[in-house]
Design an enzyme around this catalytic site. Structure first.
Site, PDB file in Angstrom:
ATOM      1  N   CYS A 165      -5.639 -22.334  -7.427  1.00  0.00           N
ATOM      2  CA  CYS A 165      -5.965 -23.199  -6.291  1.00  0.00           C
ATOM      3  C   CYS A 165      -5.598 -24.659  -6.521  1.00  0.00           C
ATOM      4  O   CYS A 165      -5.667 -25.471  -5.598  1.00  0.00           O
ATOM      5  CB  CYS A 165      -7.448 -23.072  -5.951  1.00  0.00           C
ATOM      6  SG  CYS A 165      -7.929 -21.356  -5.672  1.00  0.00           S
ATOM      7  N   HIS A 305     -13.597 -30.419  -4.118  1.00  0.00           N
ATOM      8  CA  HIS A 305     -13.073 -29.051  -4.076  1.00  0.00           C
ATOM      9  C   HIS A 305     -13.996 -28.202  -3.210  1.00  0.00           C
ATOM     10  O   HIS A 305     -13.533 -27.429  -2.378  1.00  0.00           O
ATOM     11  CB  HIS A 305     -12.967 -28.499  -5.494  1.00  0.00           C
ATOM     12  CG  HIS A 305     -12.352 -27.149  -5.589  1.00  0.00           C
ATOM     13  ND1 HIS A 305     -11.085 -26.870  -5.111  1.00  0.00           N
ATOM     14  CD2 HIS A 305     -12.833 -25.981  -6.093  1.00  0.00           C
ATOM     15  CE1 HIS A 305     -10.801 -25.595  -5.321  1.00  0.00           C
ATOM     16  NE2 HIS A 305     -11.847 -25.029  -5.912  1.00  0.00           N
ATOM     17  N   GLU A 316     -19.501 -29.461  -9.625  1.00  0.00           N
ATOM     18  CA  GLU A 316     -18.684 -30.594  -9.170  1.00  0.00           C
ATOM     19  C   GLU A 316     -19.557 -31.773  -8.755  1.00  0.00           C
ATOM     20  O   GLU A 316     -19.242 -32.929  -9.050  1.00  0.00           O
ATOM     21  CB  GLU A 316     -17.779 -30.160  -8.018  1.00  0.00           C
ATOM     22  CG  GLU A 316     -16.799 -31.228  -7.592  1.00  0.00           C
ATOM     23  CD  GLU A 316     -15.870 -30.785  -6.476  1.00  0.00           C
ATOM     24  OE1 GLU A 316     -14.928 -31.549  -6.161  1.00  0.00           O
ATOM     25  OE2 GLU A 316     -16.086 -29.698  -5.908  1.00  0.00           O
ATOM     26  N   LYS A 337     -13.090 -27.913   3.332  1.00  0.00           N
ATOM     27  CA  LYS A 337     -13.056 -26.448   3.320  1.00  0.00           C
ATOM     28  C   LYS A 337     -14.132 -25.857   4.226  1.00  0.00           C
ATOM     29  O   LYS A 337     -14.064 -24.684   4.588  1.00  0.00           O
ATOM     30  CB  LYS A 337     -13.219 -25.916   1.902  1.00  0.00           C
ATOM     31  CG  LYS A 337     -12.003 -26.112   1.004  1.00  0.00           C
ATOM     32  CD  LYS A 337     -12.212 -25.421  -0.334  1.00  0.00           C
ATOM     33  CE  LYS A 337     -11.019 -25.619  -1.255  1.00  0.00           C
ATOM     34  NZ  LYS A 337     -10.961 -26.989  -1.801  1.00  0.00           N
ATOM     35  N   HIS A 342     -10.697 -21.826   2.418  1.00  0.00           N
ATOM     36  CA  HIS A 342     -10.014 -22.136   1.163  1.00  0.00           C
ATOM     37  C   HIS A 342      -8.591 -21.605   1.208  1.00  0.00           C
ATOM     38  O   HIS A 342      -8.371 -20.397   1.193  1.00  0.00           O
ATOM     39  CB  HIS A 342     -10.786 -21.507   0.007  1.00  0.00           C
ATOM     40  CG  HIS A 342     -10.354 -21.975  -1.345  1.00  0.00           C
ATOM     41  ND1 HIS A 342      -9.286 -22.825  -1.541  1.00  0.00           N
ATOM     42  CD2 HIS A 342     -10.858 -21.712  -2.598  1.00  0.00           C
ATOM     43  CE1 HIS A 342      -9.136 -23.058  -2.829  1.00  0.00           C
ATOM     44  NE2 HIS A 342     -10.079 -22.396  -3.486  1.00  0.00           N
ATOM     45  N   PHE A 403      -8.851 -20.928 -10.531  1.00  0.00           N
ATOM     46  CA  PHE A 403      -9.181 -19.891 -11.514  1.00  0.00           C
ATOM     47  C   PHE A 403      -8.336 -20.109 -12.770  1.00  0.00           C
ATOM     48  O   PHE A 403      -7.159 -20.453 -12.689  1.00  0.00           O
ATOM     49  CB  PHE A 403      -8.888 -18.503 -10.951  1.00  0.00           C
ATOM     50  CG  PHE A 403      -9.891 -18.013  -9.937  1.00  0.00           C
ATOM     51  CD1 PHE A 403     -11.108 -18.644  -9.755  1.00  0.00           C
ATOM     52  CD2 PHE A 403      -9.609 -16.894  -9.171  1.00  0.00           C
ATOM     53  CE1 PHE A 403     -12.030 -18.176  -8.839  1.00  0.00           C
ATOM     54  CE2 PHE A 403     -10.529 -16.412  -8.241  1.00  0.00           C
ATOM     55  CZ  PHE A 403     -11.735 -17.056  -8.071  1.00  0.00           C
TER      56      PHE A 403
END
Length: 415
Positions: A165, A305, A316, A337, A342, A403
């Site tokens: 991502c 994110h 985060e 998002k 996403h 990831f």
């Protein structure tokens, strides 16, 4: 060696809430949700039956029929967004040296629809390996920048970045560094993803990563909410034209912002889970600020994110508090998002475009779908819940994590 300055002179977008950059920005400000029941395949047997699909996208509006059959949906999105960005920047009209223009493109998965169709088709056959001759070229991640360079005759650096991502954010950082070093005058940077397929949704369901709020898709992407239950899969593409500052000035280009900083880090912790203390998130933002030569108290806005996953949002948020201290309570933070879902490898660039909008228009889009505070997240942080907020934004950052523990952060400033 003095590094060159890098600025933005154009952008384009194909998203679940708008099929061009202007429409995308307007719907961000309105707080529109792009989530709806999936139309691209039969979801009868799937745990998750909704996603943030791109709406009303007809490839024949962009390509002739023969040409469109040679491209995966992922590549079609990418080329469409790149065309908008290139037109926006006027680099063709101004006869910029094409030997000094490159294309760097990010995608986490690439042509998943093509791979799925070809492999399932072969498995259902007699076992004779009869594949479409365009199977491999349609599937591979690096084909999109190849198509863009071929269309325009751009002979500069051309490759793909793959970091889950974080892919398109890494493309922006690579583009910035190449221009700073004098290796190119202009880089078309972007990313695309089209993973709303049976294998894409099924695979993320198997990981228990997706929301299963099938009774209310529009509120399913709810970053920072106590009852969040996973991310909502999105698709689309974005492109940003990065250009060397003096080159842009000389041709009289419209300059929207400066890409002042880029940071990278690794969690070095787990394949899919973030470091519980947000170590990688903290380091990537710290590295980005250092690269930009910007102090923590100068930051006005961070597009997080913020995927709406139970662990990620907490880690985060804690990293922002640790990095900025009390100044964290003075800035606007958000997660777009909540509206787009996403977009995986394309997330970094479309969220960078959102940040550019904030720098240019002095307004921060909202985080929608917040209903209940999570006691694990500092409630003093201003997540811009519910409605867009007018705010002068001189310095804005955008976080993107993938990831594998891949982290990327970009920082834009007013010019």
């Amino acid at each position: 060696m003095e590094l060159k300055r890098v600025v933005v002179t154009g952008f384009g977008a194909i998203t679940p809430i708008g099929n061009n950059a202007q429409e995308y920005w307007e719907n961000l400000i309105k707080g529109e949700s792009g989530a709806a029941p999936i139309t691209l395949f039969d979801t009868t047997n799937f745990k998750t039956k909704f996603a943030c699909e791109v709406k009303n996208f007809d490839p024949l509006n962009y390509f002739d029929k023969k040409e469109s059959k040679k491209m995966d949906r992922n590549t079609q999105f990418g080329i469409a967004s790149a065309r908008e960005a290139v037109a926006h920047s006027r680099i063709i009209e101004d006869n910029c040296n094409k030997d000094r223009i490159g294309v760097i493109w990010g995608s986490g998965i690439g042509g998943l629809e093509t791979f799925e169709k070809e492999v399932l088709g072969w498995a259902a056959s007699t076992g004779i390996p009869r594949f479409n001759p365009f199977f491999i070229p349609k599937m591979i991640v690096d084909i999109t920048p190849g198509h863009i360079s071929i269309e325009y005759g751009f002979h500069g650096p051309n490759y793909a970045t793959v970091s889950a991502c974080a892919s398109s954010a890494n493309a922006l950082i690579d583009g910035k560094m190449l221009i700073q070093l004098g290796k190119a005058d202009i880089i078309v940077c972007g990313g695309s993803e089209a993973a709303v397929t049976a294998s894409g949704v099924g695979g993320f369901n198997a990981m228990m990563a997706l929301s299963t709020r099938n009774d209310d898709p529009k509120t399913a992407s709810r970053p920072f909410d106590k009852d969040r239950d996973g991310f909502v899969l999105g698709e689309g593409a974005g492109s940003i034209i990065l250009e060397e500052y003096e080159h842009a000035k000389k041709r009289g280009a419209t300059i929207y912002a400066e890409l002042k900083g880029g940071g990278m880090s690794a969690d070095a912790y787990h394949m899919t889970a973030p470091h519980p203390e947000g170590l990688g998130a903290y380091l990537v933002m710290k590295n980005c600020l250092e690269d930009a030569g910007v102090s923590t108290h100068e930051v006005d806005h961070i597009n997080m994110h913020g995927t709406s996953t139970p662990l990620g949002d907490v880690a985060e948020s804690n990293a922002i508090s640790k990095l900025l201290g009390d100044h964290a309570y003075n800035i606007q933070i958000n997660s777009t998002k909540s509206m787009t879902g996403h977009l995986l490898g394309a997330a970094g660039v479309i969220e960078a475009i959102a940040v550019l909008g904030s720098v240019t228009h002095s307004i921060v889009p909202p985080t929608i779908n917040h209903f209940t505070d999570d006691e694990r997240i500092d409630s003093r942080l201003n997540f811009t819940f519910g409605k867009a907020v007018q705010k002068n934004v001189d310095i804005a950052m955008s976080n993107t994590f993938g990831f594998g523990g891949h982290n990327a952060c970009v920082l834009f400033s007013k010019i």
